[in-house]
Design a protein around this motif. Structure first.
Motif, PDB file in Angstrom:
ATOM      1  N   TYR A  19       0.809  -1.217   0.000  1.00  0.00           N
ATOM      2  CA  TYR A  19       0.000   0.000   0.000  1.00  0.00           C
ATOM      3  C   TYR A  19       0.839   1.262   0.000  1.00  0.00           C
ATOM      4  O   TYR A  19       1.562   1.541   0.937  1.00  0.00           O
ATOM      5  N   MET A  20       0.691   2.003  -1.086  1.00  0.00           N
ATOM      6  CA  MET A  20       1.502   3.212  -1.300  1.00  0.00           C
ATOM      7  C   MET A  20       1.307   4.244  -0.191  1.00  0.00           C
ATOM      8  O   MET A  20       2.221   4.961   0.171  1.00  0.00           O
ATOM      9  N   ASP A  21       0.060   4.308   0.331  1.00  0.00           N
ATOM     10  CA  ASP A  21      -0.197   5.367   1.303  1.00  0.00           C
ATOM     11  C   ASP A  21       0.559   5.137   2.608  1.00  0.00           C
ATOM     12  O   ASP A  21       0.643   6.014   3.453  1.00  0.00           O
TER      13      ASP A  21
ATOM     14  N   GLU B  47       2.648   7.168  -5.348  1.00  0.00           N
ATOM     15  CA  GLU B  47       2.033   6.290  -6.323  1.00  0.00           C
ATOM     16  C   GLU B  47       2.230   6.817  -7.744  1.00  0.00           C
ATOM     17  O   GLU B  47       2.437   6.044  -8.679  1.00  0.00           O
TER      18      GLU B  47
ATOM     19  N   PHE C   2       5.690   5.911  -8.670  1.00  0.00           N
ATOM     20  CA  PHE C   2       5.770   4.477  -8.917  1.00  0.00           C
ATOM     21  C   PHE C   2       5.247   4.148 -10.312  1.00  0.00           C
ATOM     22  O   PHE C   2       5.876   3.427 -11.093  1.00  0.00           O
ATOM     23  N   LEU C   3       4.083   4.741 -10.636  1.00  0.00           N
ATOM     24  CA  LEU C   3       3.495   4.525 -11.959  1.00  0.00           C
ATOM     25  C   LEU C   3       4.468   4.924 -13.056  1.00  0.00           C
ATOM     26  O   LEU C   3       4.670   4.210 -14.032  1.00  0.00           O
TER      27      LEU C   3
END
Lengths: 369, 308, 244
Positions: free
Chosen positions: B192-194, B293, B296-297
């Motif tokens: 989980y990125m958060d 995120e 990351f994308l």
């Protein structure tokens, strides 16, 4: 040591908290003993007996009258020739045929000795044993009677027992040794393999491996509770077979218990070995049942006599540990043999145990690969 | 500040598939180091190498100055490990689980109670309850207490927040932060990125490769493009409309809005009109700050050929 | 106004003295992506079991796809789809076999199955995988396929449990695009999740606490109302009042 005891404590908690485990441990052995025991130990009363009297003299009439009036037997048929025996036994009502040879009475007086044959239906081994034992007892009783009354006290009737269909009378003497053999391998091997694979499946093994516990400590910690419980199991089964069915141990109890410990140890090491090759509980259960229980039932001589098997199975049974243990335990319990006669089997079991432990300790991984 | 984990060039294969490829990183004392990446990225394999449960095919790793191959016994004394599925005995009670792990590591609950008090006090009222009957959040706290009970120098937590509700997760991260004062180093993984922002430093991991290693802020700020957030009631239509524009570089749904980057980092002329032509009349457009995120994308897109 | 596909009015579910659902009332509309949130033990699972026809309410009115949850559970089951985080696909069957299997379970005719399988394979660009075993597919593809299979019978509503847990950001977005597309076709998406950034993607969300619905609105309205920047913070404020 404290670590080890903590581990053992934890294992006992697992066992006592799981009713299924407890049931397999103690419920099944007790149930099996009761089922086997009661299925075969009914008293005989009015069992059908056929008489083939080829002599028809005073003595034979008196003796057959005594047998039939004992309350244990009732006459099911009068036979005229040997040819009828097979037929009448096959009908099932008749459990045994008593044969007086020709000129029975005359021979008894002239030669001081006459023989009487008891031919029993061996397909019901328990009844057959009881019938022949009772008849023999009555004949012996009769012997004493005539010895007392006659001048010649050398007079003697010799009962000759013959079994049809199952000459060795397998069963009665087999069930307790068989149950012990089966239960111990089932409980010890199956339970240990399941309990180790369970830790793998739940991920707890990972943490144990990353702990300072040594593999030997993990294995011993797993095995100790089952060793104790299996041993209690042996005691329970022996006590039950003695108290409930009056089956005593003829040989040395100490030797019997020592051999049982050896066999438990062998089964436990086999369980560990199974757990090292399986990664899920399902696999462990499958290997234990198919790989151990079935062969134990089929190939150890528990149910099917090894002598009557095709040669291949005979050789195959040589690698089955239960085969050796069943020979040992039968020897001690029923024949009362000592270590002198079973040292070979004992040696084989020791050898197997050492090999299994050796392989398991080597195969037990300190890592996950 | 001393280095607790030093890994260089770690590779690991399972059969044909490469689980880890040329992984290098270092973790400093008392920091919370997070591996952020999806399931199957190689996090668990890496953690098993760190905890000496697996050996790498190639590369070197030193944990607490010890070699994982030769000194694994000493090393295992110093590590607290919490595998992906909380490794608890379901049929033992809360207290029995903790007591067991304490004895296994040759200590007692009392000795290190101060260390777990903060965490264990949440579940202590239920100490007679079987671990199998606990909620996800309570299991997580118990598993952490068990992993901490021997006062390890390094705590390795594999996806500790999976299957746990948001409140418990937030409490969990607070607890991890407080472990700093005991000089315990924490290595943690999460998909989980958060959760990245709760770590001191993070490594983004995908397909067995590390895409970035740095503090969350640096990683986030490496997203250099201007990012726009566009909203509409009809999100699917909006995405299709944006992708049909020549100026669009990327457009992805992001919560309630769509995150978009454009060529030359500026909004295309007449964007409103172009969207209207494509059936979107309620678009609201704002410039927005990028998150982990987004970065990351971007990294995934530049390292792999993209399908969609 | 769009049609209501889920209507819940004063739903109460009790187990003995324990009230798992306490007077729940909410509506979900056709084509809406509805997030159903709550902490462990808040009563979410109980409510979903009722909505999917697996359990009946103690009292109150529950209509799903026009059918009553108390009396017409079988009809409800026929009109809903379900996908949980542990994919319900058979690992040892091929893609094609799995699709055919689910088609059969939901009573599609042979020609319908053939037709929809073809559509599905094309839409997902799955042609190259059609004869591969599920166990050989990467995680992201499995997830997409599970979802496609869950809506194969064109249900009115599809229930998703943590649909994008543990996948990479790209796959995750592709998955949400699939959900948007499905919602656009008029299928209602009912999402339950522990992950609040998943909740951000929903049109509206409800948050349960102690058996009651304590918040229900669009994510942005809730964030405004609680004056915070994420649904996660909203959730924590609601589930842990007084703290933070």
């Amino acid at each position: 040591m404290k670590r080890f005891l903590g581990f053992v404590k934890k294992e006992f908690r697992h066992i006592f908290r799981d009713y299924r485990t407890l049931f397999i441990l103690f419920g099944i052995p007790v149930a099996e003993i009761l089922i086997f025991g009661y299925a075969i130990s009914m008293d005989i009363k009015n069992a059908g007996v056929a008489i083939l009297d080829l002599s028809h003299d005073e003595v034979t009439e008196k003796l057959s009258g005594k047998i039939l009036s004992s309350g244990f037997f009732k006459k099911s048929a009068d036979l005229l020739s040997y040819d009828e025996i097979d037929q009448v036994l096959k009908k099932g009502k008749t459990k045994a045929v008593i044969v007086f040879e020709e000129g029975f009475g005359k021979r008894l007086i002239r030669e001081g000795k006459a023989s009487l044959s008891i031919i029993a239906d061996g397909s019901e081994p328990n009844t057959a044993t009881l019938v022949t034992n009772y008849t023999t007892a009555i004949v012996n009783d009769f012997n004493i009677e005539i010895a007392g009354s006659a001048l010649n006290n050398a007079l003697k009737i010799v009962p000759e027992v013959r079994m049809f269909y199952n000459p060795e009378l397998k069963s009665y003497s087999m069930f307790v040794p068989g149950v012990i053999t089966l239960i111990l391998i089932l409980v010890s091997a199956l339970m240990t393999s399941v309990t180790i694979t369970r830790e793998k499946e739940f991920g707890t093994m990972e943490v144990l491996l990353v702990s300072p516990l040594k593999p030997v400590q993990i294995i011993l910690g797993k095995v100790t509770p089952y060793f104790i419980l299996s041993f209690i199991n042996v005691l329970v089964i022996l006590a039950m077979s003695w108290l409930v069915f009056g089956l005593p141990v003829k040989g040395s109890i100490i030797l019997l218990l020592a051999e049982s410990m050896l066999y438990i140890l062998m089964s436990l090491s086999l369980g560990i070995l199974i757990s090292t090759v399986s990664s899920t509980m399902q696999q462990a259960i499958f290997i234990s049942l198919v790989g151990l229980m079935l062969p134990t039932i089929l190939l150890s001589g528990f149910i099917f006599p090894i002598e009557n098997m095709p040669k291949v199975y005979d050789y195959l049974s040589l690698i089955m540990p239960p085969r050796y243990f069943i020979t040992i335990i039968k020897g001690i319990m029923i024949k009362g043999t000592g270590l002198l006669y079973i040292w070979k089997e004992t040696f084989v079991l020791i050898l197997m145990t050492t090999v299994f432990i050796g392989i398991s300790v080597r195969k037990f991984k300190v890592r996950l690969e | 500040m001393s280095v607790v984990v030093q890994a260089s060039g770690l590779s690991k294969k399972f059969g044909q598939t490469a689980a880890l490829e040329d992984i290098s990183f270092s973790v400093n004392e008392s920091e919370i180091f997070g591996f952020i990446g999806p399931d199957g990225a190689g996090k668990t394999t890496l953690f098993r190498i760190i905890t000496t449960l697996l050996l790498p095919d190639s590369g070197e790793i030193k944990v607490l100055g010890l070699d994982g191959t030769r000194n694994f016994k000493e090393l295992r004394m110093e590590i607290g490990y919490m595998p992906g599925r909380f490794s608890l005995y379901q049929d033992l009670s809360v207290e029995e689980n903790l007591e067991f792990y304490a004895t296994v590591f040759g200590t007692t609950i009392e000795e290190n109670y101060y260390l777990i008090k903060d965490i264990y006090s949440h579940i202590e009222p239920f100490k007679k309850r079987l671990a199998g009957k606990l909620s996800g959040g309570m299991k997580q706290k118990l598993a952490l207490s068990c992993a901490l009970i021997h006062k390890p120098k390094l705590l390795v937590l594999d996806e500790p927040t999976t299957g746990v509700d948001a409140v418990s997760r937030s409490e969990f991260w607070d607890m991890l932060s407080r472990l700093r004062e005991y000089n315990i180093t924490v290595i943690v993984s999460t998909p989980y990125m958060d959760e990245a922002m709760r770590c001191d430093r993070i490594a983004l991991i995908q397909n067995g490769k590390l895409l970035a290693v740095d503090t969350p802020t640096v990683v986030k700020n490496e997203f250099r493009r201007k990012l726009f957030s566009i909203r509409s009631a009809e999100k699917h239509k909006l995405i299709i409309a944006l992708r049909s524009l020549d100026e669009t570089i990327s457009s992805f749904p992001f919560g309630e809005s769509v995150h978009v980057t454009f060529k030359n980092d500026r909004l295309p002329d007449n964007l409103d009109l172009s969207l209207r032509e494509r059936g979107i009349s309620d678009a609201s457009i704002t410039e927005t700050e990028s998150g982990i995120e987004d970065r990351f994308l971007e990294l995934i897109q530049t390292t792999e050929h993209q399908t969609a | 106004m769009k049609e209501k596909v889920i209507e819940v009015e004063n739903l109460v579910k009790r187990f003995g003295h324990f009230t798992a659902n306490d007077r729940l009332s909410f509506d979900v509309y056709e084509g809406e992506i509805f997030g159903f949130l709550g902490a462990n033990g808040a009563g979410k699972t109980t409510a979903i079991r009722i909505l999917s026809g697996l359990s009946s309410p103690t009292s109150g009115k529950v209509k799903v796809a026009g059918f009553d949850a108390g009396t017409q559970a079988e009809m409800i089951k026929r009109n809903i789809g379900y996908m949980c985080q542990k994919f319900s696909l058979y690992e040892d069957l091929t893609v094609r076999e799995n699709i055919a299997l689910y088609g059969g379970i939901y009573g599609l005719s042979r020609s319908e199955i053939t037709e929809r399988t073809a559509q599905l394979l094309d839409r997902l660009r799955f042609r190259e995988y059609e004869n591969k075993l599920i166990s050989d597919l990467p995680l992201g593809l499995k997830q997409k396929l599970s979802f496609a299979v869950a809506v194969l019978h064109e249900p009115r509503i599809v229930f998703l449990d943590e649909p994008t847990g543990g996948v990479d950001p790209i796959t995750r977005r592709q998955f949400w695009e699939m959900i948007y597309e499905t919602a656009e076709r008029g299928i209602t998406i009912f999402v339950t999740t522990h992950y609040m950034d998943e909740a951000e993607y929903c049109d509206r969300i409800s948050i349960m606490n102690d058996g009651r619905i304590v918040a229900l609105d669009t994510p942005s309205n809730l964030k405004k109302q609680y004056n915070v920047s994420s649904v996660e913070e909203v959730f924590i404020k609601i589930a842990r009042p007084g703290v933070g």
